[in-house]
Design a protein around this motif. Structure first.
Motif, mmCIF file in Angstrom:
data_model
loop_
_atom_site.group_PDB
_atom_site.id
_atom_site.type_symbol
_atom_site.label_atom_id
_atom_site.label_comp_id
_atom_site.label_asym_id
_atom_site.label_seq_id
_atom_site.Cartn_x
_atom_site.Cartn_y
_atom_site.Cartn_z
ATOM 1 N N VAL A 62 10.535 -71.947 -4.705
ATOM 2 C CA VAL A 62 10.880 -70.793 -3.872
ATOM 3 C C VAL A 62 11.980 -69.989 -4.553
ATOM 4 N N LEU A 63 12.997 -70.683 -5.044
ATOM 5 C CA LEU A 63 14.092 -70.013 -5.742
ATOM 6 C C LEU A 63 13.617 -69.309 -7.004
ATOM 7 N N TYR A 83 11.537 -76.321 -3.053
ATOM 8 C CA TYR A 83 12.736 -75.508 -2.939
ATOM 9 C C TYR A 83 13.010 -74.748 -4.232
ATOM 10 N N TRP A 128 16.968 -65.413 -2.379
ATOM 11 C CA TRP A 128 16.953 -66.209 -1.161
ATOM 12 C C TRP A 128 17.881 -67.420 -1.237
ATOM 13 N N ALA A 129 18.546 -67.578 -2.361
ATOM 14 C CA ALA A 129 19.499 -68.681 -2.480
ATOM 15 C C ALA A 129 20.791 -68.357 -1.751
ATOM 16 N N ARG A 130 20.986 -67.094 -1.488
ATOM 17 C CA ARG A 130 22.233 -66.669 -0.859
ATOM 18 C C ARG A 130 22.352 -67.211 0.543
ATOM 19 N N ARG A 131 23.611 -67.550 0.898
ATOM 20 C CA ARG A 131 23.867 -68.149 2.215
ATOM 21 C C ARG A 131 23.840 -67.090 3.308
#
Lengths: 103, 107
Positions: free
Chosen positions: B97-98, B94, B104-107
């Protein structure tokens, strides 16, 4: 109770933890789904080894019977619950400031 | 050697993900307190769940592939380690990926 029921309950509990309890909303983040996809790929390999050798044997009465590379479909659900729970806790702790090695 | 099979699989998972920490520098092991606090409840809950499943005979282990150390609750040591190793790999993945896609961390 069957493994199927147990695994489904696990997924629901993990989702509740993520969305309602800790409100980490991993399920809404692309980063989560990307990480999960990568983990799922490797899970199929390791699970394939664990159930293919087999290191683990399943009672056929307790599973639905669908298998993905030797492993019961329930293992994928179980793995999903495990990964979601872990990441939810990790992100939540980070949000609470438990990030630095000394804290 | 076969008795180390499960342990070797777990070791391979840790070794395989180590470059994420060392090369990509995601800093997960560095945040050891955060990692420990994450792993502990997961181990307790999923270890318990697993022990329940084993107790009910949902699955069994082939002793040929285990080192033979069983924890209270009929859980092989390797299975408990599974609930430490796999979560570590998940967090490393995870964070990796970040590291590559912060957006892509955004909800």
């Amino acid at each position: 109770m069957t493994y199927t029921q147990l695994a489904l309950a696990g997924v629901l509990a993990a989702a509740a933890l993520d969305l309602a309890l800790l409100r980490t909303a991993l399920l809404r983040r692309t980063a989560f789904w990307t990480a999960y996809a990568i983990m799922a790929f490797f899970q199929l390999i390791t699970n394939g080894l664990l159930t293919g050798l087999p290191i683990v044997r399943y009672d056929p009465r307790r599973i639905v019977g669908w298998r993905v590379v030797h492993a019961p479909a329930e293992d994928l659900l179980f793995g999903f619950a495990l990964i979601l729970t872990t990441l939810s806790l990790w992100v939540w702790l980070g949000g609470r400031g438990v990030t630095r090695a000394g804290r | 050697m076969s008795h180390f099979a499960y342990l070797l699989i777990l070791a391979a998972c840790l070794l395989g993900t180590l470059p994420l920490e060392i090369v990509l520098r995601v800093g997960v092991y560095r945040q050891w307190r955060r990692l420990a606090l994450t792993l502990l409840p997961v181990l307790v809950v999923f270890g318990g769940w697993d022990g329940y499943a084993v107790d009910r005979g949902m699955w069994t282990y082939d002793a040929h592939y285990l080192i033979g150390v069983t924890l209270p609750g009929r859980l092989p040591l390797e299975e408990a380690l599974f609930f430490v190793v796999i979560p570590i790999c998940a967090v490393l993945t995870y964070e990796a990926v970040l590291a590559r896609r912060p957006g892509w961390a955004r909800r």
